[in-house]
Design an enzyme around this catalytic site. Structure first.
Site, short mmCIF file in Angstrom:
data_model
loop_
_atom_site.label_atom_id
_atom_site.label_comp_id
_atom_site.label_asym_id
_atom_site.label_seq_id
_atom_site.Cartn_x
_atom_site.Cartn_y
_atom_site.Cartn_z
N ASP A 22 10.74 -3.53 6.19
CA ASP A 22 10.14 -3.11 7.50
C ASP A 22 8.87 -4.27 7.80
OD1 ASP A 22 8.21 -2.83 5.50
OD2 ASP A 22 8.00 -0.55 5.52
N ALA A 23 8.02 -4.15 8.58
CA ALA A 23 7.11 -5.10 9.09
C ALA A 23 6.12 -5.34 7.75
CB ALA A 23 6.02 -4.27 10.13
#
Length: 150
Positions: A22-23
């Site tokens: 994810d980010a």
């Protein structure tokens, strides 16, 4: 949720790629389920069966239910070991206990339990697991055999 029979479970190794994160740079939670799916598929291959071959015999495996616990994050480039142990064989289902470990420091990252149902490929209705496949799973070190709860 941990396997209680002490037998070595099947393990599949994989690596965390950028697309898995994810980010924040950690593995997105649902991707652990994908890693576990791949390990179950590789377990079938290890026993001498392929998804394609089974579909040709009008057999598919579908996940009926699952539960997962997350303990620590995996990160980009981590090498993972994903186990797939069958702990129960029923007439038309299998119960797997699975774990995802980071190889570098032997850290348990995630563990789960999956009830996988055998269904007909043409109707998606339950069907018996073929004897040869049942025997392969039973010989591969399962915890119990049951005919209930299908």
């Amino acid at each position: 949720m941990r396997a209680q029979n002490g037998l070595e479970s099947f393990a599949h190794r994989c690596r965390v790629y950028y697309e898995d994160t994810d980010a924040g740079g950690v593995v997105y939670y649902v991707n652990y389920l994908k890693f576990m799916e791949r390990a179950r598929t590789e377990r079938l291959r290890h026993l001498g069966f392929s998804q394609h071959q089974l579909a040709g015999q009008n057999l598919l495996f579908v996940v009926h239910s699952t539960e997962a616990r997350y303990h620590a994050p995996a990160r980009l480039d981590d090498e993972l070991r994903v186990t797939a142990q069958v702990v129960e064989v029923n007439r038309a289902s299998l119960r797997f206990v699975q774990q995802v470990w980071r190889e570098q420091d032997a850290t348990l990252l995630c563990e789960g339990q999956f009830l996988v149902a055998a269904v007909r490929a043409d109707t998606f209705k339950p069907r018996a697991i073929p004897p040869a496949l049942r025997d392969a799973f039973l010989a591969g070190g399962t915890g119990t055999q049951s005919n209930a709860g299908e």
